[in-house]
Design a protein around this motif. Structure first.
Motif, mmCIF file in Angstrom:
data_model
loop_
_atom_site.group_PDB
_atom_site.id
_atom_site.type_symbol
_atom_site.label_atom_id
_atom_site.label_comp_id
_atom_site.label_asym_id
_atom_site.label_seq_id
_atom_site.Cartn_x
_atom_site.Cartn_y
_atom_site.Cartn_z
ATOM 1 N N GLU A 119 0.829 -1.217 0.000
ATOM 2 C CA GLU A 119 0.000 0.000 0.000
ATOM 3 C C GLU A 119 0.856 1.257 0.000
ATOM 4 N N ASP A 120 2.049 1.167 0.617
ATOM 5 C CA ASP A 120 2.954 2.321 0.672
ATOM 6 C C ASP A 120 3.790 2.471 -0.592
ATOM 7 N N GLY A 121 3.595 1.585 -1.555
ATOM 8 C CA GLY A 121 4.256 1.743 -2.846
ATOM 9 C C GLY A 121 5.388 0.797 -3.160
ATOM 10 N N ALA A 122 5.610 -0.242 -2.347
ATOM 11 C CA ALA A 122 6.665 -1.206 -2.660
ATOM 12 C C ALA A 122 6.393 -1.855 -4.013
ATOM 13 N N ARG A 123 7.407 -1.896 -4.864
ATOM 14 C CA ARG A 123 7.255 -2.423 -6.213
ATOM 15 C C ARG A 123 7.952 -3.763 -6.417
ATOM 16 N N ILE A 124 8.776 -4.148 -5.444
ATOM 17 C CA ILE A 124 9.487 -5.411 -5.542
ATOM 18 C C ILE A 124 9.898 -5.827 -4.130
ATOM 19 N N PHE A 125 9.922 -7.125 -3.874
ATOM 20 C CA PHE A 125 10.328 -7.659 -2.575
ATOM 21 C C PHE A 125 11.538 -8.560 -2.762
ATOM 22 N N LYS A 126 12.249 -8.774 -1.658
ATOM 23 C CA LYS A 126 13.374 -9.709 -1.660
ATOM 24 C C LYS A 126 13.170 -10.737 -0.559
ATOM 25 N N ALA A 127 13.395 -12.007 -0.882
ATOM 26 C CA ALA A 127 13.376 -13.095 0.090
ATOM 27 C C ALA A 127 14.663 -13.883 -0.078
ATOM 28 N N HIS A 128 15.314 -14.186 1.024
ATOM 29 C CA HIS A 128 16.585 -14.918 0.971
ATOM 30 C C HIS A 128 16.452 -16.168 1.831
ATOM 31 N N VAL A 129 16.023 -17.245 1.194
ATOM 32 C CA VAL A 129 15.773 -18.503 1.896
ATOM 33 C C VAL A 129 17.047 -19.037 2.531
ATOM 34 N N GLN A 130 18.171 -18.837 1.854
ATOM 35 C CA GLN A 130 19.436 -19.365 2.340
ATOM 36 C C GLN A 130 19.897 -18.643 3.607
ATOM 37 N N VAL A 131 19.944 -17.317 3.560
ATOM 38 C CA VAL A 131 20.389 -16.545 4.725
ATOM 39 C C VAL A 131 19.375 -16.637 5.867
ATOM 40 N N GLY A 132 18.086 -16.542 5.533
ATOM 41 C CA GLY A 132 17.053 -16.607 6.561
ATOM 42 C C GLY A 132 16.869 -17.987 7.147
ATOM 43 N N ALA A 133 17.338 -19.006 6.433
ATOM 44 C CA ALA A 133 17.260 -20.405 6.888
ATOM 45 C C ALA A 133 15.835 -20.803 7.239
ATOM 46 N N TYR A 134 14.887 -20.431 6.368
ATOM 47 C CA TYR A 134 13.490 -20.777 6.618
ATOM 48 C C TYR A 134 12.901 -21.510 5.414
ATOM 49 N N ASP A 135 11.860 -22.247 5.680
ATOM 50 C CA ASP A 135 11.122 -22.944 4.636
ATOM 51 C C ASP A 135 10.180 -21.946 3.974
ATOM 52 N N PRO A 136 10.316 -21.691 2.677
ATOM 53 C CA PRO A 136 9.402 -20.746 2.032
ATOM 54 C C PRO A 136 7.950 -21.194 2.086
ATOM 55 N N ALA A 137 7.718 -22.482 2.320
ATOM 56 C CA ALA A 137 6.350 -22.986 2.443
ATOM 57 C C ALA A 137 5.838 -22.935 3.879
ATOM 58 N N ASP A 138 6.559 -22.270 4.763
ATOM 59 C CA ASP A 138 6.110 -22.083 6.147
ATOM 60 C C ASP A 138 4.716 -21.448 6.138
ATOM 61 N N PRO A 139 3.761 -21.989 6.901
ATOM 62 C CA PRO A 139 2.405 -21.412 6.918
ATOM 63 C C PRO A 139 2.381 -19.927 7.292
ATOM 64 N N LEU A 140 3.370 -19.449 8.050
ATOM 65 C CA LEU A 140 3.420 -18.032 8.397
ATOM 66 C C LEU A 140 3.600 -17.150 7.160
ATOM 67 N N LEU A 141 4.110 -17.731 6.078
ATOM 68 C CA LEU A 141 4.324 -16.962 4.854
ATOM 69 C C LEU A 141 3.168 -17.073 3.872
ATOM 70 N N ASP A 142 2.203 -17.925 4.142
ATOM 71 C CA ASP A 142 1.068 -18.070 3.226
ATOM 72 C C ASP A 142 0.382 -16.729 2.929
ATOM 73 N N PRO A 143 0.085 -15.908 3.962
ATOM 74 C CA PRO A 143 -0.533 -14.615 3.656
ATOM 75 C C PRO A 143 0.393 -13.670 2.898
ATOM 76 N N VAL A 144 1.696 -13.846 3.050
ATOM 77 C CA VAL A 144 2.659 -13.018 2.309
ATOM 78 C C VAL A 144 2.604 -13.352 0.827
ATOM 79 N N TRP A 145 2.781 -14.633 0.509
ATOM 80 C CA TRP A 145 2.734 -15.036 -0.901
ATOM 81 C C TRP A 145 1.376 -14.694 -1.515
ATOM 82 N N GLY A 146 0.306 -14.867 -0.733
ATOM 83 C CA GLY A 146 -1.018 -14.538 -1.242
ATOM 84 C C GLY A 146 -1.169 -13.069 -1.556
ATOM 85 N N ALA A 147 -0.643 -12.206 -0.669
ATOM 86 C CA ALA A 147 -0.734 -10.764 -0.903
ATOM 87 C C ALA A 147 0.068 -10.349 -2.127
ATOM 88 N N LEU A 148 1.257 -10.925 -2.296
ATOM 89 C CA LEU A 148 2.088 -10.589 -3.450
ATOM 90 C C LEU A 148 1.443 -11.067 -4.747
#
Length: 305
Positions: free
Chosen positions: A137-166
């Motif tokens: 809403e504030d105008g972000a035009r691109i996002f960055k996700a770093h699975v390797q550095v963050g050491a997280y599963d991109p399919a983590d349920p906590l990210l479901d609303p993120v992927w859905g919003a994008l």
């Protein structure tokens, strides 16, 4: 034509290297470059990133001299001298509680840097979907996700609303999800395949062409029309020594030419910026392919023309 991959190109300032880039632009009749994978972040964070590269940490494991270890204003001037008309401020958290602070910094950076595409990030944590929606809403035009550095599963349920919003907003997310330069617990094509199965319209940009699992990420791009790939460090002498792009896949890469985007990893690269352009050019995939990758695809994605 060799654009010069000499380690000394541009060593005495951007002048000689800028001339080499200008020759590339003229040769391919390009109005400039759209680079979707450049790093700008708070100075204290960037210094820690550089220190990690200096230590040849476990995610790199090799000597990695930072080519453009300069102050922020000089780094911005470099990109403009190289004819980069749009770039990003790729930044990423390595733990919970960082992403919103980084997003605030990136919003301020974009406001004072008109040629930077407003970039944001996230981490699998409660409320991630909410602050990602606010960033959009504030105008972000691109996002960055770093699975390797963050050491997280991109399919983590906590990210479901993120992927859905994008996916709903059509905002692309550059994701380091390949296993290069060193595999992580959640790297590789399978975790992102699970995300795409749930969010098939997600505008995913696979960083580094998915190095070294190039073929598997090309499969995902063929399966999902909103999956793109960026060229960051791919085809360069540095990467070819460790994770060579399979020549038998060049035909598929050519056929996906409308979904390949220029990325460089500037300033955190161990060779001159122009070498990424030379590496793309020497693939021999044709004039129109080079023009699309280096400008046209990014310009269309971000509605720059």
């Amino acid at each position: 034509m060799d654009l010069s991959v000499r380690s000394g190109a541009g060593a005495d300032g951007a002048g000689s290297e800028a001339e080499l880039v200008a020759g590339f632009l003229a040769r391919h009749r390009l109005p400039g470059l759209v680079d979707v994978h450049t790093h700008f972040m708070p100075e204290r964070v960037l210094r820690k990133v550089w220190a990690y590269f200096d230590s040849a940490g476990p995610l790199t494991g090799v000597e990695w001299p930072i080519r453009y270890r300069e102050e922020e204003d000089r780094r911005l001037a470099r990109l403009r001298e190289f004819g980069v008309v749009a770039f990003t401020s790729m930044l990423y958290p390595h733990k919970a509680g960082m992403a919103e602070w980084l997003n605030g910094w990136a919003a301020d950076f974009a406001a004072r840097t008109p040629d930077c595409l407003h970039t944001a990030t996230f981490f699998p944590e409660p409320g991630a979907g909410d602050y990602v929606r606010r960033a959009i809403e504030d105008g972000a035009r691109i996002f960055k996700a770093h699975v390797q550095v963050g050491a997280y599963d991109p399919a983590d349920p906590l990210l479901d609303p993120v992927w859905g919003a994008l996916a709903e907003a059509g905002v692309p997310v550059v994701t380091h999800c390949g296993s290069g330069p060193a595999p992580g617990k959640h790297t590789g094509p399978e975790p992102m395949a699970r995300v795409l199965a749930r969010h098939p319209r997600l505008p995913l940009v696979v960083a580094h062409l998915g190095m070294p699992e190039y073929g598997e990420f090309l499969d995902l791009a063929e399966r999902y029309p909103e999956v793109r790939l960026d060229t960051t460090m791919a085809f360069t002498d540095f990467s070819e020594r460790q994770a060579p792009f399979p020549r038998e896949e060049l035909g598929r890469l050519r056929d996906l030419g409308d979904r390949v985007l220029l990325g460089s990893d500037f300033p955190n690269i161990p060779y001159p910026y122009v070498h990424q352009l030379a590496a793309i050019e020497r693939l021999g995939l044709g004039e129109e392919w080079v023009r699309a990758v280096c400008h046209g695809n990014g310009a269309a994605l971000f509605r720059l023309v």
